[in-house]
Scaffold this motif. Structure first.
Motif, PDB file in Angstrom:
ATOM      1  N   ALA A 221       0.856  -1.182   0.000  1.00 17.40           N
ATOM      2  CA  ALA A 221       0.000   0.000   0.000  1.00 17.40           C
ATOM      3  C   ALA A 221       0.893   1.233   0.000  1.00 17.40           C
ATOM      4  O   ALA A 221       2.098   1.139   0.216  1.00 17.40           O
ATOM      5  CB  ALA A 221      -0.886   0.007   1.244  1.00 17.40           C
ATOM      6  N   GLY A 222       0.275   2.376  -0.234  1.00 13.60           N
ATOM      7  CA  GLY A 222       0.953   3.637  -0.021  1.00 13.60           C
ATOM      8  C   GLY A 222       0.547   4.189   1.335  1.00 13.60           C
ATOM      9  O   GLY A 222      -0.571   3.951   1.796  1.00 13.60           O
ATOM     10  N   VAL A 223       1.475   4.885   1.991  1.00  4.52           N
ATOM     11  CA  VAL A 223       1.150   5.529   3.263  1.00  4.52           C
ATOM     12  C   VAL A 223       1.368   7.026   3.104  1.00  4.52           C
ATOM     13  O   VAL A 223       2.419   7.452   2.609  1.00  4.52           O
ATOM     14  CB  VAL A 223       2.020   4.983   4.416  1.00  4.52           C
ATOM     15  CG1 VAL A 223       1.743   5.747   5.708  1.00  4.52           C
ATOM     16  CG2 VAL A 223       1.782   3.493   4.611  1.00  4.52           C
ATOM     17  N   ILE A 224       0.369   7.811   3.488  1.00  2.84           N
ATOM     18  CA  ILE A 224       0.538   9.260   3.547  1.00  2.84           C
ATOM     19  C   ILE A 224       0.960   9.572   4.979  1.00  2.84           C
ATOM     20  O   ILE A 224       0.186   9.410   5.922  1.00  2.84           O
ATOM     21  CB  ILE A 224      -0.774   9.999   3.217  1.00  2.84           C
ATOM     22  CG1 ILE A 224      -1.361   9.517   1.881  1.00  2.84           C
ATOM     23  CG2 ILE A 224      -0.526  11.512   3.198  1.00  2.84           C
ATOM     24  CD1 ILE A 224      -0.540   9.808   0.660  1.00  2.84           C
ATOM     25  N   HIS A 225       2.196   9.988   5.130  1.00  2.00           N
ATOM     26  CA  HIS A 225       2.759  10.157   6.464  1.00  2.00           C
ATOM     27  C   HIS A 225       2.276  11.450   7.116  1.00  2.00           C
ATOM     28  O   HIS A 225       1.772  12.348   6.451  1.00  2.00           O
ATOM     29  CB  HIS A 225       4.283  10.095   6.399  1.00  2.00           C
ATOM     30  CG  HIS A 225       4.779   8.704   6.160  1.00  2.00           C
ATOM     31  ND1 HIS A 225       5.141   7.865   7.174  1.00  2.00           N
ATOM     32  CD2 HIS A 225       4.910   7.995   5.011  1.00  2.00           C
ATOM     33  CE1 HIS A 225       5.495   6.698   6.666  1.00  2.00           C
ATOM     34  NE2 HIS A 225       5.362   6.747   5.358  1.00  2.00           N
ATOM     35  N   ALA A 226       2.451  11.525   8.410  1.00  2.00           N
ATOM     36  CA  ALA A 226       1.995  12.688   9.176  1.00  2.00           C
ATOM     37  C   ALA A 226       2.974  12.959  10.310  1.00  2.00           C
ATOM     38  O   ALA A 226       3.663  12.056  10.778  1.00  2.00           O
ATOM     39  CB  ALA A 226       0.606  12.422   9.753  1.00  2.00           C
TER      40      ALA A 226
ATOM     41  N   LEU B 172      -4.367   3.426  -0.073  1.00  2.00           N
ATOM     42  CA  LEU B 172      -3.628   4.508   0.579  1.00  2.00           C
ATOM     43  C   LEU B 172      -4.023   4.522   2.042  1.00  2.00           C
ATOM     44  O   LEU B 172      -5.210   4.467   2.366  1.00  2.00           O
ATOM     45  CB  LEU B 172      -3.984   5.874  -0.034  1.00  2.00           C
ATOM     46  CG  LEU B 172      -3.357   6.268  -1.359  1.00  2.00           C
ATOM     47  CD1 LEU B 172      -3.755   7.695  -1.707  1.00  2.00           C
ATOM     48  CD2 LEU B 172      -1.845   6.149  -1.304  1.00  2.00           C
ATOM     49  N   LEU B 173      -3.040   4.610   2.922  1.00  5.61           N
ATOM     50  CA  LEU B 173      -3.310   4.625   4.362  1.00  5.61           C
ATOM     51  C   LEU B 173      -2.863   5.962   4.927  1.00  5.61           C
ATOM     52  O   LEU B 173      -1.739   6.403   4.663  1.00  5.61           O
ATOM     53  CB  LEU B 173      -2.561   3.474   5.039  1.00  5.61           C
ATOM     54  CG  LEU B 173      -2.911   2.082   4.499  1.00  5.61           C
ATOM     55  CD1 LEU B 173      -1.912   1.043   4.988  1.00  5.61           C
ATOM     56  CD2 LEU B 173      -4.331   1.681   4.897  1.00  5.61           C
ATOM     57  N   LEU B 174      -3.745   6.592   5.683  1.00  6.22           N
ATOM     58  CA  LEU B 174      -3.471   7.938   6.188  1.00  6.22           C
ATOM     59  C   LEU B 174      -3.003   7.874   7.632  1.00  6.22           C
ATOM     60  O   LEU B 174      -3.786   7.595   8.543  1.00  6.22           O
ATOM     61  CB  LEU B 174      -4.743   8.789   6.124  1.00  6.22           C
ATOM     62  CG  LEU B 174      -5.559   8.712   4.826  1.00  6.22           C
ATOM     63  CD1 LEU B 174      -6.736   9.669   4.904  1.00  6.22           C
ATOM     64  CD2 LEU B 174      -4.686   9.022   3.638  1.00  6.22           C
ATOM     65  N   ALA B 175      -1.723   8.145   7.835  1.00  5.79           N
ATOM     66  CA  ALA B 175      -1.166   8.081   9.186  1.00  5.79           C
ATOM     67  C   ALA B 175      -1.850   9.084  10.118  1.00  5.79           C
ATOM     68  O   ALA B 175      -1.944   8.868  11.322  1.00  5.79           O
ATOM     69  CB  ALA B 175       0.342   8.325   9.146  1.00  5.79           C
ATOM     70  N   GLU B 176      -2.346  10.159   9.542  1.00 11.78           N
ATOM     71  CA  GLU B 176      -3.046  11.162  10.334  1.00 11.78           C
ATOM     72  C   GLU B 176      -4.263  10.560  11.047  1.00 11.78           C
ATOM     73  O   GLU B 176      -4.622  10.963  12.148  1.00 11.78           O
ATOM     74  CB  GLU B 176      -3.481  12.271   9.387  1.00 11.78           C
ATOM     75  CG  GLU B 176      -4.112  13.477  10.018  1.00 11.78           C
ATOM     76  CD  GLU B 176      -4.639  14.419   8.926  1.00 11.78           C
ATOM     77  OE1 GLU B 176      -3.912  15.369   8.612  1.00 11.78           O
ATOM     78  OE2 GLU B 176      -5.736  14.186   8.405  1.00 11.78           O
ATOM     79  N   LYS B 177      -4.901   9.587  10.406  1.00 13.47           N
ATOM     80  CA  LYS B 177      -6.096   8.954  10.973  1.00 13.47           C
ATOM     81  C   LYS B 177      -5.753   7.863  11.976  1.00 13.47           C
ATOM     82  O   LYS B 177      -6.604   7.483  12.789  1.00 13.47           O
ATOM     83  CB  LYS B 177      -6.945   8.343   9.852  1.00 13.47           C
ATOM     84  CG  LYS B 177      -7.382   9.306   8.776  1.00 13.47           C
ATOM     85  CD  LYS B 177      -8.653  10.018   9.181  1.00 13.47           C
ATOM     86  CE  LYS B 177      -9.105  10.964   8.080  1.00 13.47           C
ATOM     87  NZ  LYS B 177     -10.136  11.883   8.555  1.00 13.47           N
ATOM     88  N   ALA B 178      -4.557   7.308  11.864  1.00 11.00           N
ATOM     89  CA  ALA B 178      -4.152   6.208  12.746  1.00 11.00           C
ATOM     90  C   ALA B 178      -2.632   6.197  12.855  1.00 11.00           C
ATOM     91  O   ALA B 178      -1.946   5.537  12.086  1.00 11.00           O
ATOM     92  CB  ALA B 178      -4.649   4.869  12.191  1.00 11.00           C
ATOM     93  N   PRO B 179      -2.084   6.971  13.811  1.00  3.76           N
ATOM     94  CA  PRO B 179      -0.620   7.083  13.915  1.00  3.76           C
ATOM     95  C   PRO B 179       0.083   5.739  14.141  1.00  3.76           C
ATOM     96  O   PRO B 179       1.266   5.612  13.837  1.00  3.76           O
ATOM     97  CB  PRO B 179      -0.433   7.996  15.136  1.00  3.76           C
ATOM     98  CG  PRO B 179      -1.719   8.758  15.250  1.00  3.76           C
ATOM     99  CD  PRO B 179      -2.797   7.829  14.760  1.00  3.76           C
ATOM    100  N   ASP B 180      -0.657   4.751  14.662  1.00  4.75           N
ATOM    101  CA  ASP B 180      -0.037   3.444  14.918  1.00  4.75           C
ATOM    102  C   ASP B 180      -0.279   2.464  13.775  1.00  4.75           C
ATOM    103  O   ASP B 180      -0.096   1.257  13.939  1.00  4.75           O
ATOM    104  CB  ASP B 180      -0.584   2.855  16.227  1.00  4.75           C
ATOM    105  CG  ASP B 180      -2.093   2.616  16.159  1.00  4.75           C
ATOM    106  OD1 ASP B 180      -2.761   3.274  15.324  1.00  4.75           O
ATOM    107  OD2 ASP B 180      -2.599   1.784  16.931  1.00  4.75           O
ATOM    108  N   LEU B 181      -0.674   2.956  12.613  1.00  8.25           N
ATOM    109  CA  LEU B 181      -1.037   2.030  11.533  1.00  8.25           C
ATOM    110  C   LEU B 181       0.168   1.201  11.091  1.00  8.25           C
ATOM    111  O   LEU B 181       1.317   1.605  11.218  1.00  8.25           O
ATOM    112  CB  LEU B 181      -1.653   2.779  10.354  1.00  8.25           C
ATOM    113  CG  LEU B 181      -0.810   3.621   9.398  1.00  8.25           C
ATOM    114  CD1 LEU B 181      -0.008   2.803   8.404  1.00  8.25           C
ATOM    115  CD2 LEU B 181      -1.710   4.570   8.629  1.00  8.25           C
ATOM    116  N   ASP B 182      -0.136   0.027  10.588  1.00  8.68           N
ATOM    117  CA  ASP B 182       0.870  -0.842   9.989  1.00  8.68           C
ATOM    118  C   ASP B 182       0.335  -1.225   8.606  1.00  8.68           C
ATOM    119  O   ASP B 182      -0.807  -1.680   8.495  1.00  8.68           O
ATOM    120  CB  ASP B 182       1.063  -2.099  10.840  1.00  8.68           C
ATOM    121  CG  ASP B 182       1.933  -3.118  10.126  1.00  8.68           C
ATOM    122  OD1 ASP B 182       3.159  -2.993  10.215  1.00  8.68           O
ATOM    123  OD2 ASP B 182       1.384  -4.014   9.467  1.00  8.68           O
ATOM    124  N   PRO B 183       1.131  -1.022   7.542  1.00  8.41           N
ATOM    125  CA  PRO B 183       0.583  -1.242   6.197  1.00  8.41           C
ATOM    126  C   PRO B 183      -0.028  -2.628   5.988  1.00  8.41           C
ATOM    127  O   PRO B 183      -1.106  -2.750   5.421  1.00  8.41           O
ATOM    128  CB  PRO B 183       1.796  -1.009   5.294  1.00  8.41           C
ATOM    129  CG  PRO B 183       2.646  -0.041   6.048  1.00  8.41           C
ATOM    130  CD  PRO B 183       2.483  -0.413   7.499  1.00  8.41           C
TER     131      PRO B 183
END
Ligand SMILES: [Zn+2]
Ligand SMILES: [Zn+2]
Length: 291
Positions: free
Chosen positions: A182-187, A248-259
């Motif tokens: 996936a792509g991650v949009i970092h924050a 696409l995964l938005l780190a802003e929505k879940a700072p602990d996300l793992d792709p």
């Protein structure tokens, strides 16, 4: 119960555009994984996502596997080898760690691997990494994926990011050649708002220009979608020029996300865009069997 439907995902467009327009910004092209913490964080994330989830049993299973991976990846090797040779040793170690901890079907799947046939194991690994698994491969594939991840993540973690060249239009991993999950949009850091593609095998992340479709490079026919009513950080980027989609995964929505974990947990979105005729760009090594 009504069928889930697409909803336009407009909440990230502004942040992404702003980041892309900052003059003089040159993001780190490559971010390497930290094998000492990656798998533990994944296990924790999966355990937070599992309760009440339609795939909860599967998320719990991958969490168990991630914990076993953590024990291997965090320990130093006594006799380092190339990842191509090391992964079968890691598979042996995974079996030792998981023995007795698995429910019966998973334990039987683990036992069913061709343990004494290195060529057969390498063949399975090759089919896994090229997305060409056979129906008979599916039950044992997660263990092969788990061992490959440990060996390749350890390898990637030992490299220097500055030694790795990655053009900002690369579709495959600059370290192992694998497909992105996936792509991650970092924050919230120096890479805030930027898109990185995350490898599902060695967990290297590489910067990819946000304005272009990852598959075809076209920038004008991209859409962002989510499932109506679905919480969480996942969006689908669809391209009407080539008919492909990428999570696409938005780190802003879940700072602990793992792709890997968040891609599995948002499987409903893949189903929906798949039904809409879009072909996946990304590949999650634990998704083939999840349904
Ligand atoms: Zn990789
Ligand atoms: Zn495209």
């Amino acid at each position: 119960m009504t069928q889930p439907a697409f909803a336009p995902a407009t909440d990230i467009a502004d942040a992404i555009t702003a980041a892309g327009l900052q003059p003089g910004r040159s993001p780190a092209p490559v971010r390497l994984p930290d094998p000492a913490i990656l798998f533990r964080r994944r296990a924790d994330r999966l355990r937070r996502l599992a309760p009440g989830h339609p795939l909860s049993a599967w998320l719990e299973f991958v969490a168990l596997l991630s914990e076993a991976q953590h024990a291997l990846a965090a320990a130093p090797l006594s006799a380092p080898a190339t990842p191509e040779a090391q992964w079968r040793r890691d598979l042996d170690s995974l079996r030792d760690r998981l023995r007795g901890a698995l429910p019966t079907p998973a334990a039987e799947a683990l036992d069913s691997l061709p343990w004494t046939d290195a060529d057969a194991l390498d063949g399975l690994a090759a089919r896994l990494t090229t997305g060409t698994l056979l129906p008979d491969d599916l039950t044992a594939a997660p263990f092969v994926a788990g061992a490959l991840q440990v060996a390749w993540t350890r390898h990637a973690g030992g490299l220097k990011a500055s030694d790795i060249a990655a053009p900002a239009t690369a579709v495959t991993c600059p370290v192992c050649g694998g497909a992105p999950v996936a792509g991650v949009i970092h924050a919230g850091s120096d890479v805030s708002g930027l898109r990185y593609l995350h490898c599902g095998l060695c967990h290297t992340a590489w910067h990819h220009v946000r304005s272009a479709c990852v598959a075809c490079g076209e920038g004008n026919r991209i859409g962002l979608r989510t499932v109506e009513g679905m919480d969480g950080p996942a969006r689908a980027e669809t391209c009407d020029a080539c008919g492909s989609h990428l999570k696409l995964l938005l780190a802003e929505k879940a700072p602990d996300l793992d792709p890997i974990a968040d891609d599995l947990a948002s499987f409903a979105l893949d189903v929906l865009v798949g039904d809409g005729g879009y072909a996946p760009i990304g590949r999650n090594p634990f998704l083939a069997q999840a349904g």
